[in-house]
Scaffold this motif. Structure first.
Motif, PDB file in Angstrom:
ATOM      1  N   LYS A   1       0.834  -1.215   0.000  1.00 52.97           N
ATOM      2  CA  LYS A   1       0.000   0.000   0.000  1.00 52.97           C
ATOM      3  C   LYS A   1       0.864   1.259   0.000  1.00 52.97           C
ATOM      4  O   LYS A   1       0.578   2.213  -0.733  1.00 52.97           O
ATOM      5  CB  LYS A   1      -0.934  -0.003   1.211  1.00 52.97           C
ATOM      6  N   VAL A   2       1.907   1.269   0.808  1.00 47.81           N
ATOM      7  CA  VAL A   2       2.813   2.429   0.854  1.00 47.81           C
ATOM      8  C   VAL A   2       3.484   2.629  -0.501  1.00 47.81           C
ATOM      9  O   VAL A   2       3.575   3.746  -1.007  1.00 47.81           O
ATOM     10  CB  VAL A   2       3.870   2.253   1.972  1.00 47.81           C
ATOM     11  N   MET A   3       3.934   1.533  -1.101  1.00 49.43           N
ATOM     12  CA  MET A   3       4.632   1.635  -2.375  1.00 49.43           C
ATOM     13  C   MET A   3       3.698   2.017  -3.519  1.00 49.43           C
ATOM     14  O   MET A   3       4.124   2.695  -4.459  1.00 49.43           O
ATOM     15  CB  MET A   3       5.365   0.327  -2.675  1.00 49.43           C
ATOM     16  N   LEU A   4       2.434   1.615  -3.462  1.00 50.40           N
ATOM     17  CA  LEU A   4       1.468   2.035  -4.482  1.00 50.40           C
ATOM     18  C   LEU A   4       1.399   3.561  -4.524  1.00 50.40           C
ATOM     19  O   LEU A   4       1.487   4.168  -5.595  1.00 50.40           O
ATOM     20  CB  LEU A   4       0.092   1.442  -4.176  1.00 50.40           C
ATOM     21  N   ILE A   5       1.274   4.173  -3.365  1.00 46.13           N
ATOM     22  CA  ILE A   5       1.186   5.634  -3.271  1.00 46.13           C
ATOM     23  C   ILE A   5       2.521   6.284  -3.640  1.00 46.13           C
ATOM     24  O   ILE A   5       2.565   7.252  -4.404  1.00 46.13           O
ATOM     25  CB  ILE A   5       0.733   6.048  -1.859  1.00 46.13           C
ATOM     26  N   SER A   6       3.611   5.733  -3.116  1.00 47.55           N
ATOM     27  CA  SER A   6       4.930   6.316  -3.363  1.00 47.55           C
ATOM     28  C   SER A   6       5.315   6.242  -4.836  1.00 47.55           C
ATOM     29  O   SER A   6       5.887   7.192  -5.377  1.00 47.55           O
ATOM     30  CB  SER A   6       5.986   5.598  -2.521  1.00 47.55           C
ATOM     31  N   ALA A   7       5.031   5.130  -5.488  1.00 45.13           N
ATOM     32  CA  ALA A   7       5.375   4.985  -6.900  1.00 45.13           C
ATOM     33  C   ALA A   7       4.560   5.962  -7.757  1.00 45.13           C
ATOM     34  O   ALA A   7       5.094   6.556  -8.700  1.00 45.13           O
ATOM     35  CB  ALA A   7       5.150   3.550  -7.357  1.00 45.13           C
ATOM     36  N   ALA A   8       3.292   6.139  -7.426  1.00 45.77           N
ATOM     37  CA  ALA A   8       2.473   7.122  -8.156  1.00 45.77           C
ATOM     38  C   ALA A   8       3.016   8.527  -7.936  1.00 45.77           C
ATOM     39  O   ALA A   8       3.106   9.325  -8.884  1.00 45.77           O
ATOM     40  CB  ALA A   8       1.018   7.029  -7.710  1.00 45.77           C
ATOM     41  N   ALA A   9       3.411   8.832  -6.709  1.00 47.48           N
ATOM     42  CA  ALA A   9       3.979  10.152  -6.409  1.00 47.48           C
ATOM     43  C   ALA A   9       5.288  10.362  -7.167  1.00 47.48           C
ATOM     44  O   ALA A   9       5.559  11.477  -7.643  1.00 47.48           O
ATOM     45  CB  ALA A   9       4.196  10.303  -4.905  1.00 47.48           C
ATOM     46  N   LEU A  10       6.091   9.316  -7.300  1.00 51.73           N
ATOM     47  CA  LEU A  10       7.324   9.416  -8.073  1.00 51.73           C
ATOM     48  C   LEU A  10       7.007   9.789  -9.522  1.00 51.73           C
ATOM     49  O   LEU A  10       7.656  10.664 -10.103  1.00 51.73           O
ATOM     50  CB  LEU A  10       8.103   8.098  -8.028  1.00 51.73           C
ATOM     51  N   GLY A  11       6.010   9.153 -10.097  1.00 52.26           N
ATOM     52  CA  GLY A  11       5.619   9.478 -11.464  1.00 52.26           C
ATOM     53  C   GLY A  11       5.144  10.914 -11.604  1.00 52.26           C
ATOM     54  O   GLY A  11       5.556  11.633 -12.526  1.00 52.26           O
ATOM     55  N   ILE A  12       4.308  11.355 -10.669  1.00 55.15           N
ATOM     56  CA  ILE A  12       3.794  12.726 -10.715  1.00 55.15           C
ATOM     57  C   ILE A  12       4.918  13.741 -10.549  1.00 55.15           C
ATOM     58  O   ILE A  12       5.035  14.690 -11.330  1.00 55.15           O
ATOM     59  CB  ILE A  12       2.711  12.933  -9.630  1.00 55.15           C
ATOM     60  N   LEU A  13       5.759  13.538  -9.542  1.00 54.45           N
ATOM     61  CA  LEU A  13       6.850  14.484  -9.298  1.00 54.45           C
ATOM     62  C   LEU A  13       7.842  14.517 -10.460  1.00 54.45           C
ATOM     63  O   LEU A  13       8.401  15.572 -10.766  1.00 54.45           O
ATOM     64  CB  LEU A  13       7.571  14.154  -7.996  1.00 54.45           C
ATOM     65  N   THR A  14       8.043  13.386 -11.092  1.00 53.34           N
ATOM     66  CA  THR A  14       8.940  13.361 -12.242  1.00 53.34           C
ATOM     67  C   THR A  14       8.399  14.256 -13.352  1.00 53.34           C
ATOM     68  O   THR A  14       9.165  14.995 -13.987  1.00 53.34           O
ATOM     69  CB  THR A  14       9.132  11.921 -12.754  1.00 53.34           C
ATOM     70  N   LEU A  15       7.095  14.230 -13.575  1.00 55.37           N
ATOM     71  CA  LEU A  15       6.502  15.074 -14.617  1.00 55.37           C
ATOM     72  C   LEU A  15       6.475  16.551 -14.231  1.00 55.37           C
ATOM     73  O   LEU A  15       6.329  17.416 -15.098  1.00 55.37           O
ATOM     74  CB  LEU A  15       5.094  14.587 -14.952  1.00 55.37           C
ATOM     75  N   LEU A  16       6.646  16.836 -12.939  1.00 56.88           N
ATOM     76  CA  LEU A  16       6.667  18.227 -12.467  1.00 56.88           C
ATOM     77  C   LEU A  16       8.093  18.773 -12.356  1.00 56.88           C
ATOM     78  O   LEU A  16       8.304  19.846 -11.796  1.00 56.88           O
ATOM     79  CB  LEU A  16       5.971  18.326 -11.096  1.00 56.88           C
ATOM     80  N   ILE A  17       9.056  18.066 -12.909  1.00 52.25           N
ATOM     81  CA  ILE A  17      10.457  18.455 -12.825  1.00 52.25           C
ATOM     82  C   ILE A  17      10.649  19.862 -13.406  1.00 52.25           C
ATOM     83  O   ILE A  17      10.033  20.202 -14.426  1.00 52.25           O
ATOM     84  CB  ILE A  17      11.338  17.419 -13.560  1.00 52.25           C
TER      85      ILE A  17
END
Length: 127
Positions: free
Chosen positions: A83-99
């Motif tokens: 569950k933690v990694m589901l949220i963290s991996a999605a956040a990684l994707g979002i933050l990467t696009l906000l670079i």
């Protein structure tokens, strides 16, 4: 028979795969931070290289923890980690696009890895 439920087995498999991907990313970040920054379109600087190395060391810890949980974690810890990694991996994707740099092929690829793992955890967590 002491077989683990399918959901738990799926989460363990995704955790193992994630530990490999994060572990490899950590090695690149520690060994070649300027190259990684260049791929992301970020400006070269000693301070940014240092920060990427720090992130790399943190990813070593994360990869090790993911591997440990996938191998020896209780059913409850595996479910929680998923569950933690589901949220963290999605956040990684979002933050990467906000670079704060122009988006290029590597940025999209890196974001896709994050979203892909988030989707894999969502698949693994389903009953």
């Amino acid at each position: 028979m002491n077989e683990k439920p399918i959901q738990e087995r799926r989460i363990r498999a995704v955790l193992r795969a994630g530990s490999i991907v994060f572990g490899l990313s950590a090695l690149v970040l520690i060994g070649f931070p300027a190259f990684f920054n260049q791929l992301l379109g970020l400006p070269a600087s000693a301070a940014l290289d240092w920060a990427m190395r720090m992130i790399g060391i943190t990813l070593v810890a994360l990869a090790g923890n993911m591997l440990s949980v996938s191998i020896k974690g209780s059913a409850e810890s595996v479910l929680f980690s998923g569950k933690v990694m589901l949220i963290s991996a999605a956040a990684l994707g979002i933050l990467t696009l906000l670079i704060p740099a122009p988006l290029g092929w590597f940025t999209y690829l890196y974001a896709a890895v994050g979203f892909g793992f988030s989707a894999a955890y969502a698949w693994a967590l389903r009953k």
